[in-house]
Motif scaffolding. Structure first.
Motif, PDB file in Angstrom:
ATOM      1  N   PRO A  51     -28.555   6.768  -4.963  1.00  0.00           N
ATOM      2  CA  PRO A  51     -28.899   5.402  -5.376  1.00  0.00           C
ATOM      3  C   PRO A  51     -27.717   4.745  -6.080  1.00  0.00           C
ATOM      4  CG  PRO A  51     -29.832   6.967  -6.919  1.00  0.00           C
ATOM      5  CD  PRO A  51     -29.125   7.767  -5.849  1.00  0.00           C
ATOM      6  N   VAL A  52     -27.492   3.501  -5.792  1.00  0.00           N
ATOM      7  CA  VAL A  52     -26.349   2.768  -6.348  1.00  0.00           C
ATOM      8  C   VAL A  52     -26.861   1.495  -7.008  1.00  0.00           C
ATOM      9  CG1 VAL A  52     -25.864   1.574  -4.181  1.00  0.00           C
ATOM     10  CG2 VAL A  52     -24.032   1.895  -5.802  1.00  0.00           C
ATOM     11  N   GLY A  53     -26.168   1.079  -8.045  1.00  0.00           N
ATOM     12  CA  GLY A  53     -26.595  -0.116  -8.767  1.00  0.00           C
ATOM     13  C   GLY A  53     -25.682  -1.299  -8.504  1.00  0.00           C
ATOM     14  N   MET A  54     -25.670  -2.189  -9.454  1.00  0.00           N
ATOM     15  CA  MET A  54     -24.870  -3.415  -9.353  1.00  0.00           C
ATOM     16  C   MET A  54     -23.375  -3.053  -9.379  1.00  0.00           C
ATOM     17  SD  MET A  54     -26.792  -6.131  -9.216  1.00  0.00           S
ATOM     18  CE  MET A  54     -26.017  -7.531 -10.006  1.00  0.00           C
ATOM     19  N   PRO A  55     -22.533  -3.827  -8.764  1.00  0.00           N
ATOM     20  CA  PRO A  55     -22.828  -5.103  -8.122  1.00  0.00           C
ATOM     21  C   PRO A  55     -23.247  -4.977  -6.659  1.00  0.00           C
ATOM     22  CG  PRO A  55     -20.464  -4.774  -8.131  1.00  0.00           C
ATOM     23  CD  PRO A  55     -21.090  -3.575  -8.830  1.00  0.00           C
ATOM     24  N   LEU A  56     -23.236  -3.767  -6.078  1.00  0.00           N
ATOM     25  CA  LEU A  56     -23.552  -3.610  -4.659  1.00  0.00           C
ATOM     26  C   LEU A  56     -25.042  -3.751  -4.374  1.00  0.00           C
ATOM     27  CD1 LEU A  56     -22.599  -2.963  -1.776  1.00  0.00           C
ATOM     28  CD2 LEU A  56     -22.832  -0.547  -2.341  1.00  0.00           C
ATOM     29  N   CYS A  57     -25.868  -3.093  -5.166  1.00  0.00           N
ATOM     30  CA  CYS A  57     -27.314  -3.098  -4.931  1.00  0.00           C
ATOM     31  C   CYS A  57     -28.050  -3.538  -6.182  1.00  0.00           C
ATOM     32  CB  CYS A  57     -27.813  -1.702  -4.574  1.00  0.00           C
ATOM     33  SG  CYS A  57     -27.308  -1.143  -2.955  1.00  0.00           S
ATOM     34  N   ARG A  58     -29.147  -4.249  -5.949  1.00  0.00           N
ATOM     35  CA  ARG A  58     -29.966  -4.681  -7.065  1.00  0.00           C
ATOM     36  C   ARG A  58     -31.416  -4.381  -6.734  1.00  0.00           C
ATOM     37  NH1 ARG A  58     -32.398  -9.826  -9.196  1.00  0.00           N
ATOM     38  NH2 ARG A  58     -32.226 -10.656  -7.103  1.00  0.00           N
ATOM     39  N   PRO A  59     -32.135  -3.743  -7.663  1.00  0.00           N
ATOM     40  CA  PRO A  59     -33.564  -3.505  -7.422  1.00  0.00           C
ATOM     41  C   PRO A  59     -34.340  -4.810  -7.536  1.00  0.00           C
ATOM     42  CG  PRO A  59     -32.955  -2.752  -9.622  1.00  0.00           C
ATOM     43  CD  PRO A  59     -31.692  -3.212  -8.946  1.00  0.00           C
TER      44      PRO A  59
END
Length: 118
Positions: A51-59
């Motif tokens: 799982p990856v977070g910001m800035p690439l992915c946002r829940p």
């Protein structure tokens, strides 16, 4: 000496309707090649780092995530996806025109997520 675990790539699949249509794949095919490549690169980054977070992915809540792509054409693309049976599933893709993700795009992704879970 133990070997460090190798990074695992989370498989990505496209949501498919009952009629066999893959809406995100069709949307991607309609984009210019440079934009397709930029989105594809970000989807690949998400697969390798999930799982990856910001800035690439946002829940977005309720199991939905967005992969965020800022393209050199000054357009902004979003691919809404979920994690289902250890696969990332691309549910919906669109070019973002407003600051907030439009409710109709979220509703469509949630509808497809429900279809997937049935």
């Amino acid at each position: 000496m133990t070997d460090a675990p190798q990074p695992q790539k989370t498989p990505l699949v496209f949501f498919r309707t009952e009629a066999g249509v893959e809406p995100v794949r069709e949307w991607l095919k309609g984009l210019p090649e440079t934009e397709r490549r930029a989105i594809g690169k970000d989807l690949l980054r998400a697969q390798w780092r999930w799982p990856v977070g910001m800035p690439l992915c946002r829940p977005l809540g309720s199991g939905l995530w967005e992969v965020r792509t800022d393209m050199h054409t000054r357009r902004i693309a979003r691919v809404l996806l979920c994690l289902y049976r250890e696969h990332l599933v691309a549910l919906h893709g669109f070019i973002k025109k407003t600051r907030k993700t439009p409710n109709e795009d979220l509703a469509l992704a949630r509808k497809r997520l429900k279809e997937l879970e049935q």
